[in-house]
Design a protein around this motif. Sequence first.
Motif, short mmCIF file in Angstrom:
data_model
loop_
_atom_site.label_atom_id
_atom_site.label_comp_id
_atom_site.label_asym_id
_atom_site.label_seq_id
_atom_site.Cartn_x
_atom_site.Cartn_y
_atom_site.Cartn_z
N CYS A 114 8.50 0.50 1.51
CA CYS A 114 7.57 -0.27 2.33
C CYS A 114 6.13 0.07 1.96
O CYS A 114 5.20 -0.36 2.62
CB CYS A 114 7.81 0.05 3.80
N GLU A 132 6.89 -7.15 5.47
CA GLU A 132 6.78 -5.73 5.86
C GLU A 132 5.42 -5.49 6.54
O GLU A 132 4.39 -5.29 5.88
CB GLU A 132 6.95 -4.79 4.67
N GLY A 271 8.24 9.81 7.72
CA GLY A 271 8.22 8.85 6.60
C GLY A 271 8.47 7.43 7.04
O GLY A 271 9.23 6.69 6.44
N CYS A 272 7.77 7.03 8.12
CA CYS A 272 7.78 5.61 8.53
C CYS A 272 6.35 5.20 8.82
O CYS A 272 5.82 5.50 9.88
CB CYS A 272 8.63 5.44 9.79
N CYS A 329 15.33 4.17 5.13
CA CYS A 329 14.65 4.84 6.24
C CYS A 329 15.56 4.84 7.46
O CYS A 329 16.61 4.18 7.46
CB CYS A 329 13.34 4.13 6.57
S1 SF4 Z 1 10.08 3.41 6.99
FE1 SF4 Z 1 9.17 2.32 8.72
S2 SF4 Z 1 7.69 0.96 7.75
FE2 SF4 Z 1 9.12 1.60 6.15
S3 SF4 Z 1 10.73 0.04 6.13
FE3 SF4 Z 1 11.41 1.64 7.48
S4 SF4 Z 1 10.73 0.94 9.49
FE4 SF4 Z 1 9.58 -0.23 8.00
#
Ligand code: SF4
Length: 375
Positions: A114, A132, A271-272, A329
């Motif tokens: 992402c 995204e 890590g989001c 993720c």
């Molecule tokens: S880590 Fe967070 S921002 Fe990245 S794809 Fe997953 S949900 Fe979306």
Amino acid sequence: MFLTKEEEKLLERGDGVSKCMEILVALGEIFDAERLIPIKHAHISGVSYQNIGDEGLEWLRSLNVKFTVKTTINPAGMDLDRWKEMGIDEDFARKQMKLLNIFKEMGAELTLTCTPYYIYRPSIGEHLAWAESSAVIYANSVLGARTNRESGISALASAVIGKTPYYGLHIKENRAPSILVKVECDCDPSILGYKIGSEIEGIPIFKFNRKLSDDDLKALGAGLASTGNVAIFHVIDQTPEWNDFEIPSEKIVVDKLELNFDCDPDIITLGCPHLSKEELIKVYNLLKNFSGKVRREFWIFTSRKVYEDLIEVVDYLEMKGVRVFRDTCMVVSPATRRFECVMTNSGKALTYLPKLRGVKVLYGTLEDCVRKAFE
Ligand code: SF4
Ligand SMILES: C[C@@](O)(CCOP(=O)(O)O)CC(=O)O
């Protein structure tokens, strides 16, 4: 919406390309776009088999099209090498790989992140068609590139046609801020975005009493876009376009943020959006203050590029018992169903984990998360 002779012809082919043109024409009509404009790069979401399923897979296969511009794709439902370790079953893995092969045949780069801006950094004013939400808001706000908040499908249609309807944030005057947010607390930008996103209408311009890092801006944007329909923000003295517009008269002041999450985490995750190099190094430096290995599941997510660029850092984290996964993720992977309570520092994950994975969440700063992992 005006179409050139060539564009008209694409509509008449009656194949997958026509279907993509129909999507863009419908979008253009809805938003009253005068024409299509060329794009440099498309980023497609809707890559996890968990989210699109057999129907999505069959629709993609039926299109039988090729991308005509640089195309990157969002995370899948698993780490392509370590999916067994994540507790993913063979059947899911097989279907996920089938889906990725379709994207590959279409011409996508299997970036599975992402954070495509760490791989290709769009320049200011460049027209994109990105899905995204966290990447869209980063491209618009931090880089000054131009993309609307595309869906996975409209981004894919633009990847095939190489164009997008000219409306919304592609047009300079639509990028002007409409509300000033004066930040008088030393609040975590991720949580600030998470809280403000649902409380404001329009485009915010922030005034901070400190300089924010790119990672702070990334977290602020991801949080904003997760709870609000926000695809761009500005920060006085910090973002590329902040000084191109009048400062709005409408103003709110933020001097504290209240949160009430409470559960005992059986996993800690960071890590989001996917961690940057600087963020991974920050975790490394925090872990060095603790002896021995972590005592709770601790999963970190980043892109293959960041992972490969920092392999020694990754090796150290793994030696401490942290698992550093790529390609996926906690929000888009079925692996999350193994857990009850997820602790994270991500405002975006606080929004999506309960919604998409049905788990409880607990907020902690990066320091809180690392400390908890050793408790
Ligand atoms: S880590 Fe967070 S921002 Fe990245 S794809 Fe997953 S949900 Fe979306
Ligand atoms: C939640 C999100 O980051 C990831 C899941 O969406 P998708 O399966 O990639 O469409 C998408 C988004 O925020 O646009």
